[in-house]
Design a protein around this motif. Structure first.
Motif, PDB file in Angstrom:
ATOM      1  N   ALA A 161      17.744  41.348  -6.635  1.00 28.62           N
ATOM      2  CA  ALA A 161      17.083  40.067  -6.353  1.00 28.62           C
ATOM      3  C   ALA A 161      16.881  39.898  -4.851  1.00 28.62           C
ATOM      4  O   ALA A 161      17.448  40.624  -4.045  1.00 28.62           O
ATOM      5  N   THR A 162      16.064  38.888  -4.516  1.00 30.37           N
ATOM      6  CA  THR A 162      15.840  38.495  -3.130  1.00 30.37           C
ATOM      7  C   THR A 162      16.199  37.021  -2.991  1.00 30.37           C
ATOM      8  O   THR A 162      15.830  36.207  -3.832  1.00 30.37           O
ATOM      9  N   TYR A 163      16.907  36.683  -1.905  1.00 32.21           N
ATOM     10  CA  TYR A 163      17.380  35.314  -1.708  1.00 32.21           C
ATOM     11  C   TYR A 163      16.916  34.786  -0.358  1.00 32.21           C
ATOM     12  O   TYR A 163      16.691  35.550   0.592  1.00 32.21           O
ATOM     13  N   ILE A 164      16.815  33.467  -0.275  1.00 30.12           N
ATOM     14  CA  ILE A 164      16.446  32.781   0.961  1.00 30.12           C
ATOM     15  C   ILE A 164      17.485  31.718   1.286  1.00 30.12           C
ATOM     16  O   ILE A 164      18.013  31.052   0.386  1.00 30.12           O
ATOM     17  N   SER A 165      17.790  31.583   2.565  1.00 34.75           N
ATOM     18  CA  SER A 165      18.654  30.514   3.049  1.00 34.75           C
ATOM     19  C   SER A 165      17.893  29.735   4.104  1.00 34.75           C
ATOM     20  O   SER A 165      17.260  30.322   4.979  1.00 34.75           O
ATOM     21  N   THR A 166      17.948  28.419   4.022  1.00 35.04           N
ATOM     22  CA  THR A 166      17.286  27.559   5.021  1.00 35.04           C
ATOM     23  C   THR A 166      18.301  26.866   5.916  1.00 35.04           C
ATOM     24  O   THR A 166      17.944  25.980   6.691  1.00 35.04           O
ATOM     25  N   ASP A 167      19.573  27.262   5.801  1.00 37.57           N
ATOM     26  CA  ASP A 167      20.614  26.644   6.625  1.00 37.57           C
ATOM     27  C   ASP A 167      21.531  27.711   7.232  1.00 37.57           C
ATOM     28  O   ASP A 167      22.745  27.554   7.292  1.00 37.57           O
ATOM     29  N   VAL A 169      19.987  44.441   2.653  1.00 34.94           N
ATOM     30  CA  VAL A 169      19.208  44.123   3.855  1.00 34.94           C
ATOM     31  C   VAL A 169      19.293  42.633   4.150  1.00 34.94           C
ATOM     32  O   VAL A 169      19.457  41.805   3.236  1.00 34.94           O
ATOM     33  N   ILE A 170      19.207  42.280   5.435  1.00 35.45           N
ATOM     34  CA  ILE A 170      19.058  40.886   5.852  1.00 35.45           C
ATOM     35  C   ILE A 170      18.021  40.849   6.968  1.00 35.45           C
ATOM     36  O   ILE A 170      17.899  41.802   7.756  1.00 35.45           O
ATOM     37  N   ILE A 171      17.239  39.780   6.995  1.00 39.95           N
ATOM     38  CA  ILE A 171      16.216  39.635   8.037  1.00 39.95           C
ATOM     39  C   ILE A 171      16.029  38.153   8.350  1.00 39.95           C
ATOM     40  O   ILE A 171      16.176  37.289   7.474  1.00 39.95           O
ATOM     41  N   GLU A 172      15.754  37.859   9.618  1.00 37.88           N
ATOM     42  CA  GLU A 172      15.496  36.484  10.040  1.00 37.88           C
ATOM     43  C   GLU A 172      14.025  36.144   9.863  1.00 37.88           C
ATOM     44  O   GLU A 172      13.155  37.005   9.946  1.00 37.88           O
ATOM     45  N   HIS A 173      13.762  34.854   9.670  1.00 32.34           N
ATOM     46  CA  HIS A 173      12.393  34.371   9.786  1.00 32.34           C
ATOM     47  C   HIS A 173      11.967  34.556  11.246  1.00 32.34           C
ATOM     48  O   HIS A 173      12.745  34.298  12.164  1.00 32.34           O
ATOM     49  N   PRO A 174      10.735  35.017  11.497  1.00 31.70           N
ATOM     50  CA  PRO A 174      10.350  35.313  12.881  1.00 31.70           C
ATOM     51  C   PRO A 174      10.239  34.087  13.788  1.00 31.70           C
ATOM     52  O   PRO A 174      10.289  34.230  15.009  1.00 31.70           O
ATOM     53  N   GLU A 175      10.120  32.899  13.216  1.00 35.26           N
ATOM     54  CA  GLU A 175       9.935  31.710  14.054  1.00 35.26           C
ATOM     55  C   GLU A 175      11.047  30.685  13.895  1.00 35.26           C
ATOM     56  O   GLU A 175      11.359  29.964  14.844  1.00 35.26           O
ATOM     57  N   GLY A 199      22.557  30.571   6.256  1.00 39.69           N
ATOM     58  CA  GLY A 199      23.509  31.258   5.414  1.00 39.69           C
ATOM     59  C   GLY A 199      24.557  30.402   4.732  1.00 39.69           C
ATOM     60  O   GLY A 199      25.391  30.928   3.987  1.00 39.69           O
ATOM     61  N   LYS A 200      24.518  29.091   4.959  1.00 38.92           N
ATOM     62  CA  LYS A 200      25.499  28.234   4.267  1.00 38.92           C
ATOM     63  C   LYS A 200      25.252  28.254   2.765  1.00 38.92           C
ATOM     64  O   LYS A 200      26.188  28.318   1.961  1.00 38.92           O
ATOM     65  N   THR A 201      23.986  28.178   2.376  1.00 39.05           N
ATOM     66  CA  THR A 201      23.623  28.245   0.956  1.00 39.05           C
ATOM     67  C   THR A 201      22.445  29.191   0.792  1.00 39.05           C
ATOM     68  O   THR A 201      21.656  29.392   1.730  1.00 39.05           O
ATOM     69  N   TRP A 202      22.338  29.775  -0.402  1.00 39.48           N
ATOM     70  CA  TRP A 202      21.269  30.715  -0.696  1.00 39.48           C
ATOM     71  C   TRP A 202      20.616  30.345  -2.021  1.00 39.48           C
ATOM     72  O   TRP A 202      21.282  29.879  -2.945  1.00 39.48           O
ATOM     73  N   ASN A 203      19.291  30.554  -2.093  1.00 32.41           N
ATOM     74  CA  ASN A 203      18.554  30.298  -3.322  1.00 32.41           C
ATOM     75  C   ASN A 203      17.714  31.518  -3.679  1.00 32.41           C
ATOM     76  O   ASN A 203      17.201  32.227  -2.798  1.00 32.41           O
ATOM     77  N   LEU A 204      17.570  31.730  -4.983  1.00 32.73           N
ATOM     78  CA  LEU A 204      16.768  32.847  -5.461  1.00 32.73           C
ATOM     79  C   LEU A 204      15.323  32.666  -5.017  1.00 32.73           C
ATOM     80  O   LEU A 204      14.741  31.587  -5.172  1.00 32.73           O
ATOM     81  N   LEU A 205      14.739  33.709  -4.439  1.00 34.03           N
ATOM     82  CA  LEU A 205      13.346  33.679  -4.021  1.00 34.03           C
ATOM     83  C   LEU A 205      12.489  34.173  -5.168  1.00 34.03           C
ATOM     84  O   LEU A 205      12.545  35.344  -5.541  1.00 34.03           O
ATOM     85  N   THR A 206      11.740  33.294  -5.754  1.00 35.61           N
ATOM     86  CA  THR A 206      10.945  33.643  -6.937  1.00 35.61           C
ATOM     87  C   THR A 206       9.517  33.955  -6.519  1.00 35.61           C
ATOM     88  O   THR A 206       9.254  34.354  -5.401  1.00 35.61           O
ATOM     89  N   GLY A 207       8.581  33.791  -7.443  1.00 34.05           N
ATOM     90  CA  GLY A 207       7.183  34.056  -7.120  1.00 34.05           C
ATOM     91  C   GLY A 207       6.753  35.443  -7.535  1.00 34.05           C
ATOM     92  O   GLY A 207       5.958  36.075  -6.838  1.00 34.05           O
ATOM     93  N   GLY A 208       7.286  35.929  -8.631  1.00 38.77           N
ATOM     94  CA  GLY A 208       6.824  37.223  -9.134  1.00 38.77           C
ATOM     95  C   GLY A 208       7.549  38.426  -8.603  1.00 38.77           C
ATOM     96  O   GLY A 208       7.159  39.562  -8.876  1.00 38.77           O
ATOM     97  N   ILE A 209       8.596  38.235  -7.795  1.00 38.27           N
ATOM     98  CA  ILE A 209       9.358  39.378  -7.291  1.00 38.27           C
ATOM     99  C   ILE A 209      10.204  39.932  -8.435  1.00 38.27           C
ATOM    100  O   ILE A 209      11.003  39.225  -9.030  1.00 38.27           O
ATOM    101  N   PRO A 210      10.091  41.215  -8.750  1.00 39.66           N
ATOM    102  CA  PRO A 210      10.814  41.777  -9.902  1.00 39.66           C
ATOM    103  C   PRO A 210      12.296  41.964  -9.587  1.00 39.66           C
ATOM    104  O   PRO A 210      12.696  42.014  -8.409  1.00 39.66           O
ATOM    105  N   PRO A 211      13.135  42.084 -10.612  1.00 39.21           N
ATOM    106  CA  PRO A 211      14.573  42.274 -10.394  1.00 39.21           C
ATOM    107  C   PRO A 211      14.914  43.726 -10.068  1.00 39.21           C
ATOM    108  O   PRO A 211      15.482  44.454 -10.890  1.00 39.21           O
ATOM    109  N   VAL A 212      14.536  44.161  -8.872  1.00 43.00           N
ATOM    110  CA  VAL A 212      14.766  45.550  -8.446  1.00 43.00           C
ATOM    111  C   VAL A 212      15.496  45.574  -7.113  1.00 43.00           C
ATOM    112  O   VAL A 212      15.599  44.566  -6.435  1.00 43.00           O
ATOM    113  N   SER A 213      15.958  46.739  -6.748  1.00 40.08           N
ATOM    114  CA  SER A 213      16.685  46.904  -5.490  1.00 40.08           C
ATOM    115  C   SER A 213      15.775  46.627  -4.295  1.00 40.08           C
ATOM    116  O   SER A 213      14.654  47.130  -4.244  1.00 40.08           O
TER     117      SER A 213
END
Length: 492
Positions: free
Chosen positions: A470-476, A452-458, A478-492
């Motif tokens: 895992a879940t990842y976030i990009s702030t540029d 899945v991919i989704i945009e930030h709404p704003e 899609g040029k670079t991606w970082n692991l989104l932490t904060g208790g999200i488990p390693p699941v699909s």
């Protein structure tokens, strides 16, 4: 006697099987009242009444067999076949020779295909103490000659895993579609282990109420809805009112909620069996599109995609192998595309189906689709014309998402998943020109299939993607991606 027989026969209800070998001449001689009774009872569209259908058969636009096929779709043709029971074999010489442990088949084990279940476990302390998992779970104390079910009322039906304590006879742990169950008496009684929570969500959504409600379709556990803050309010323990409501059974699928009235919900279960539900009145209407008489039945993915148009909440899209549009909340449907897949394949797994739909919030009728066999397509005129898109990705991949940007009209994203070919590369693509050209923006993500991919709404530069672990976030963008932490488990 002939008159009496004809009169009695005219009152008998017709069945689907009657039409499978019926000649054209015999069909045209059918009593209209009797034929209309069959057509109405089986939900044929109003335009298909005795005179109309006979005219179609008379002119060659349809056959009596098409009447039987109208009550099927491509999925029922795949799955409405006998499911054979299990056969168990034993080798006493390391696999050189084998002998079946029982006579005939082991009945009432599989109610779906054996390759989905069929796990075998042997008690380490007794070679003749054997378990076979399916629907239900069964055991044998005599090396497979005779069997008994050890499923109980507090155990989910579908069984996939079993651990046997090698040091304590009868202590077993069962993994099933409802979680874990533990037994200390070899399955006579079971303890339900509800912690940790192991539900698997196929899809989630939310409404605009205050507090807003969360909706989720769960694997083999239906569709549920509850307030987003339900877990914070423990008063229901005293009141006895459970805060989550079940609104659909089966395997819970995608959910769309009318933004004007959140009591109107569209959801369903596997293979495109969708309903429009009014939660206030508890009324529901089955809304799966039907093919035209004489046309090949539609194919529907296990998780058939649906979408309410952001431009008009009466307009609903549903993807089979064609894209269907309803202008009146699912009451009536029109196919607005040709087959948008590479076509079905022989077998008992649905294939050649749409998996994802997205309509641009900037333009009604600017719609993208993706299929389970690698096709991404676009229409800019509500389905009048379609164009196949390709960003240089490998052929035949599962298109897990197409997403029309909510920030730029000509921007679109596509993610593809190669898990069926043991290809775990992250395929994420972005186009800035309606899909004419594409850029791979997933290269920096560690190897893992993209779901899945989704945009930030704003903020149009922020993207989120979900992989198999895992879940990842990009702030540029899609040029670079970082692991989104904060208790999200390693699941699909």
């Amino acid at each position: 006697l002939e008159f009496a027989f004809a009169k009695a026969n005219s009152k008998n209800d017709l069945s689907k099987d009657d039409f499978k070998s019926m000649s054209k001449e015999a069909f045209l001689k059918l009593d209209n009242d009797r034929l209309n009774k069959f057509l109405k009872r089986n939900g044929f569209q109003e335009k298909y009444r005795a005179d109309n259908v006979k005219n179609m058969v008379r002119s060659g636009d349809a056959t009596p067999l098409d009447v039987a096929k109208y009550l099927e779709n491509a999925n029922t043709q795949l799955f409405d076949t006998p499911v054979k029971g299990a056969e168990l074999y034993r080798s006493n010489d390391g696999g050189k020779t084998w002998k079946k442990t029982h006579e005939g088949q082991i009945d009432d084990v599989f109610y779906s295909y054996g390759y989905y279940f069929a796990q075998v476990r042997v008690d380490p302390s007794d070679v003749n103490h054997v378990y076979v998992m399916g629907v239900p779970i069964i055991k044998s104390n005599d090396g497979g000659a005779t069997w008994e079910s050890i499923s109980r009322e507090n155990v989910h039906a579908d069984h996939h895993a079993l651990w046997i304590n090698p040091n304590k006879r009868g202590h077993i742990i069962n993994g099933n579609d409802g979680g874990l169950n533990i037994s200390y008496d070899d399955g006579e009684t079971w303890i339900k282990n509800n912690s940790p929570s192991v539900g698997q969500f196929y899809a989630i959504n939310y409404d605009l109420e205050k507090p807003y409600n969360v909706y989720g379709g769960l694997q083999d556990n239906g569709v549920w809805v509850g307030a987003h803050n339900a877990s914070e309010d423990r008063s229901w323990h005293q009141q006895g009112q459970y805060p989550w409501e079940s609104i659909m059974g089966g395997d819970g699928m995608q959910i769309q909620i009318d933004s004007r009235n959140s009591d109107i919900v569209y959801t369903g279960y596997q293979f495109g069996n969708y309903y429009r539900i009014n939660r206030a009145t508890e009324k529901r209407k089955y809304i799966q599109p039907k093919h035209e008489l004489g046309e090949s039945p539609y194919r529907f993915n296990w998780q058939t995609p649906i979408l309410l148009s952001s431009h008009n909440q009466d307009i609903l899209y549903l993807g089979g192998n064609k894209l269907h549009r309803s202008m009146n909340q699912g009451d009536d449907w029109t196919a607005i595309s040709p087959d948008l897949t590479q076509g079905g394949k022989q077998g008992n797994v649905a294939y050649g189906t749409l998996t994802t739909i997205s309509e641009s919030p900037f333009q009604f009728g600017l719609i993208y689709t993706g299929s389970d066999d690698g096709l991404v397509q676009v229409t800019k005129d509500g389905g009048a014309n379609w164009e196949e898109l390709n960003g240089g990705w490998p052929s035949n991949l599962w298109v897990s998402r197409v997403v029309a940007s909510q920030h730029k009209k000509d921007r679109v994203y596509a993610t593809l998943n190669g898990y069926r070919f043991d290809d775990f590369k992250p395929y994420i693509y972005m186009s800035e020109d309606y899909g004419n050209t594409w850029k791979n923006i997933g290269a920096s993500i560690p190897t893992s299939p993209i779901n899945v991919i989704i945009e930030h709404p704003e903020k149009d530069n922020i993207l989120f993607t979900g992989t198999d672990n895992a879940t990842y976030i990009s702030t540029d963008t899609g040029k670079t991606w970082n692991l989104l932490t904060g208790g999200i488990p390693p699941v699909s």
